[in-house]
Design a protein around this motif. Structure first.
Motif, mmCIF file in Angstrom:
data_model
loop_
_atom_site.group_PDB
_atom_site.id
_atom_site.type_symbol
_atom_site.label_atom_id
_atom_site.label_comp_id
_atom_site.label_asym_id
_atom_site.label_seq_id
_atom_site.Cartn_x
_atom_site.Cartn_y
_atom_site.Cartn_z
ATOM 1 N N ASP A 23 0.668 -0.815 -0.077
ATOM 2 C CA ASP A 23 0.149 0.197 -0.352
ATOM 3 C C ASP A 23 0.729 1.766 0.434
ATOM 4 O O ASP A 23 0.016 2.275 -0.038
ATOM 5 C CB ASP A 23 -1.068 -0.323 1.134
ATOM 6 N N HIS A 53 -2.713 0.650 -5.855
ATOM 7 C CA HIS A 53 -2.927 -0.881 -7.035
ATOM 8 C C HIS A 53 -2.266 -1.070 -8.188
ATOM 9 O O HIS A 53 -2.795 -1.784 -8.906
ATOM 10 C CB HIS A 53 -4.594 -1.328 -6.394
ATOM 11 N N HIS A 57 1.028 -3.914 -6.426
ATOM 12 C CA HIS A 57 -0.196 -4.734 -6.449
ATOM 13 C C HIS A 57 0.611 -6.162 -7.629
ATOM 14 O O HIS A 57 -0.488 -6.614 -7.802
ATOM 15 C CB HIS A 57 -1.468 -4.079 -6.159
ATOM 16 N N HIS A 90 -1.696 -10.310 1.334
ATOM 17 C CA HIS A 90 -2.119 -8.364 1.149
ATOM 18 C C HIS A 90 -2.622 -8.486 -0.675
ATOM 19 O O HIS A 90 -3.830 -8.192 -0.408
ATOM 20 C CB HIS A 90 -1.324 -7.564 1.216
ATOM 21 N N ASP A 94 -7.075 -7.852 -0.393
ATOM 22 C CA ASP A 94 -7.840 -6.843 -1.167
ATOM 23 C C ASP A 94 -8.186 -6.929 -2.190
ATOM 24 O O ASP A 94 -9.153 -6.053 -2.173
ATOM 25 C CB ASP A 94 -6.178 -6.146 -2.529
HETATM 26 ZN ZN LIG Z 1 -3.311 -3.346 -1.202
#
Ligand SMILES: [Zn+2]
Length: 186
Positions: A23, A53, A57, A90, A94
């Protein structure tokens, strides 16, 4: 996770970081706020929307973070592995529950970004970031981590301070004694 794979606080801290770092790509928000403050224009959140993101990510970010953090580790290969897994946890969270307020605000996981545009994953059942599911998951994980802390003698507080952590675990152990053997305290 971290408690099972490595045997020292430094490495556990790095593995915890790997679960939070994705993040960090949301830090573009700080740039947006600064821009609007300096230019006097209305807040736009351009950078935030563009990069959050996307940079951290996907698998390129996961590899980058895992190897970068392992540079500071004692048990390097174990830390690479554990960071990689934590990072993906994570992403999974999400994917499952980071929806915005309206049902159309689904967050996709662009797993190839920032190197490749594909694959992109989206789950239509995605629940809200502030939904009850996340609260339940948080409480379950929190309870589990307290249980592990009592057993092993260290907790997640260690990430911030080892001194506070030993005090914290001491309190937890006292509570456990009190609950597990009420006859003794009478
Ligand atoms: Zn995240």
């Amino acid at each position: 996770m971290a408690t099972a794979v490595v045997d020292n606080p430094r490495d556990r801290r790095l593995i915890t970081l790997a679960g939070i770092l994705p993040d960090a790509d949301g830090l573009g928000m700080a740039v947006d706020v600064a821009n609007s403050l300096t230019s006097g224009q209305e807040m736009s959140f351009d950078y935030y929307q563009k990069y959050h993101h996307l940079w951290l990510h996907g698998w390129p970010g996961a590899l980058g973070v895992a190897f970068a953090l392992a540079c500071f580790a004692r048990q390097r290969w174990r830390v690479v592995f554990a960071c990689f897994v934590t990072f993906h946890l994570h992403l999974l969270c999400d994917l499952l529950g980071s929806r915005g307020p309206s049902p159309a605000d689904l967050w996709p996981i662009c797993y190839g970004e920032p190197l490749f545009r594909h694959p992109i994953w989206l789950w239509k059942g995605q629940w809200r970031l502030d939904g009850w599911q996340n609260t339940v998951i948080f409480l379950v994980i929190f309870a589990l981590s307290l249980w592990v802390a009592v057993k092993r003698g260290y907790s997640f507080v260690e990430v911030f301070s080892r001194r506070f952590d030993s005090a914290f675990v001491g309190v937890l152990r006292k509570w456990r004694e009190r609950f597990s053997s009420p006859s003794l305290s009478d």
